[in-house]
Each structure stands twice: as structure tokens, then as C-alpha cells.
Design a protein around this motif. Structure first.
Motif, short mmCIF file in Angstrom:
data_model
loop_
_atom_site.label_atom_id
_atom_site.label_comp_id
_atom_site.label_asym_id
_atom_site.label_seq_id
_atom_site.Cartn_x
_atom_site.Cartn_y
_atom_site.Cartn_z
N ASN A 25 -6.75 -26.95 -6.74
CA ASN A 25 -6.16 -28.18 -7.13
C ASN A 25 -5.86 -28.62 -8.44
OD1 ASN A 25 -6.29 -31.20 -7.15
ND2 ASN A 25 -8.09 -31.28 -8.53
N ASP A 27 -5.38 -29.99 -11.40
CA ASP A 27 -5.26 -31.04 -11.52
C ASP A 27 -6.73 -31.59 -13.03
OD1 ASP A 27 -5.87 -34.51 -12.13
OD2 ASP A 27 -7.31 -34.95 -10.60
N ASN A 30 -5.01 -34.90 -16.78
CA ASN A 30 -4.10 -35.83 -15.88
C ASN A 30 -3.34 -36.34 -17.63
OD1 ASN A 30 -3.03 -38.30 -14.68
ND2 ASN A 30 -4.74 -37.78 -13.01
N THR A 84 0.02 -34.34 -14.03
CA THR A 84 -1.08 -33.27 -13.80
C THR A 84 -0.61 -31.57 -13.92
OG1 THR A 84 -0.64 -33.18 -11.09
CG2 THR A 84 -2.25 -35.02 -12.51
N GLY A 185 -8.84 -33.91 -15.63
CA GLY A 185 -8.71 -34.19 -14.37
C GLY A 185 -10.15 -33.87 -13.26
N SER A 187 -9.89 -31.48 -11.69
CA SER A 187 -10.30 -30.09 -11.35
C SER A 187 -11.64 -29.29 -12.34
CB SER A 187 -9.02 -29.12 -12.06
OG SER A 187 -8.16 -29.13 -10.14
#
Length: 212
Positions: A25, A27, A30, A84, A185, A187
Motif C-alpha cells: 500500500n 501510503d 500523506n 501519497t 498514512g 501503511s
């Protein structure tokens, strides 16, 4: 295979899945806005601010009506979307358009973080395999515990090294310090959960390895 071994195996498996998801992912960071949508991609220095005023002096001069003029090309462009940043992909979402992702240019600190996480994932995968094998060979549990402990150390090292890379242009911060408009984020949250499940799994695995 007793209940404690099953519980520790499930916890290690959950930690493994969360760690894999955190890498997949994109992220980790962000920004909430496109890095290309602002004049400065990092904290501006005094020289950069002066150069901007020299290039666009009308932005700092009052208009004949006595109010500041911010129209025309001198104005700061509006936010173009969200950026991101991940360890394997960097994605930008522009308003009204689809999300576009490209491979990021990782700083050395984030390359090291990615390496430690991958090695930790391999350690947890081997640990899960050894716990399954402990159904037939009891001594495999002891090796699984030490390999899981190695994975936990690798994850903790990755968590300590990752914030050093906040200085990159896409983030615009300093080591261990993010700008005001930037947050970690989902992740990173998944990665922290993987560390938590690994530690709890080690506690259960330690009880399994106790004498008697």
C-alpha cells in the motif's frame, strides 16, 4: 500442537500479512496536496523566498486601489490533489482524474527500511513454517522463537530508520519531523500493528518454550 503454539502462530501470521500490506500500500506518508502544486517542494530558504519576490514582484506590491494584488501568474496555484508516498510506489490523485502511481526515488534510509522489512517478513514466514513443523518435531518451536525475535529486531530497526528520510523533497520535512500539512498514512499504521503482533506472538511463544 497446543493452544499457545496455535495462538502464537496466528499472531505471527497476522504480523506477516500486515507487514506485506504495508509495503504493497503506497501510503506511508500523506501530504494532503500535490508536491507539484506548491512553489516550494521543501522548506523554502530565505534566498528562495527573495528570488520568488524578484521574479514575481507584483505579488508583494499594492494595487492602485490600496489592496494587495494577487491575481495573474504571480498567485500561488491551488492544490492539485493528494500525494501519497510509499516504499515501492508514489501515487498522486488530481481532482477529477484517476490516481497515477510511479516508482519512487527512495533515499538511502528508506532503502534500508525496505530491506529490513523484507527480511523481517521472510523471518516471520519461516517462523510460521517452523511452528507448523513443530506438530511433528517439538524442537522446531525453539528455532521459531529465535527467528521471530530476529524479525522483531528487523522491524524495530526499520521503524527507527524510516523517519530519518523525512527530508526528501516530496515530504519537505526534517529527520524525525514532518511538516504541519503532512501525516503518516495507513501503511505506517499497518507496519506498527505488525510490530505489535510480533511482540505479542513472542510472548506466547516464550510460554511454549518454558520448561515443563
Amino acid at each position: 500442537m497446543d493452544k499457545l503454539t496455535i495462538i502464537s502462530g496466528c499472531l505471527f501470521l497476522a504480523a506477516d500479512i500486515f507487514a506485506i500490506a504495508s509495503i504493497a500500500n503506497p501510503d506511508w506518508i500523506n501530504t494532503g496536496e500535490s508536491a507539484a502544486g506548491s512553489i516550494f517542494t521543501s522548506y523554502p530558504s530565505t534566498l528562495e523566498i527573495l528570488e520568488h519576490l524578484v521574479i514575481c514582484p507584483a505579488a508583494a506590491l499594492p494595487s492602485p486601489s490600496g489592496t494587495a494584488s494577487f491575481s495573474g501568474p504571480e498567485t500561488m496555484p491551488p492544490s492539485l490533489g493528494a500525494l501519497t508516498v510509499g516504499l515501492v510506489r508514489q501515487c498522486q490523485t488530481i481532482h477529477g482524474r484517476d490516481r497515477t502511481c510511479i516508482p519512487p526515488r527512495l533515499p538511502p534510509e528508506w532503502v534500508t527500511t525496505l530491506f529490513f522489512i523484507i527480511m523481517g517478513i521472510i523471518s516471520l514466514t519461516v517462523t510460521c513454517g517452523l511452528l507448523v513443523a513443530s506438530h511433528w518435531r517439538r524442537e522446531a518451536t525453539k528455532y521459531a522463537r529465535w527467528i521471530a525475535f530476529t524479525g522483531m529486531i528487523l522491524f524495530c530497526m526499520a521503524a527507527l530508520i524510516f523517519p530519518i528520510g523525512f527530508y526528501i523533497n516530496e515530504v519537505g520535512g526534517q529527520p524525525y519531523k514532518l511538516p504541519n500539512n503532512t501525516v503518516v498514512g495507513s501503511s505506517y499504521v499497518l507496519f506498527v500493528l505488525s510490530i505489535f503482533f510480533t511482540i505479542v506472538g513472542l510472548l506466547f511463544a516464550g510460554k511454549v518454550c518454558l520448561p515443563g
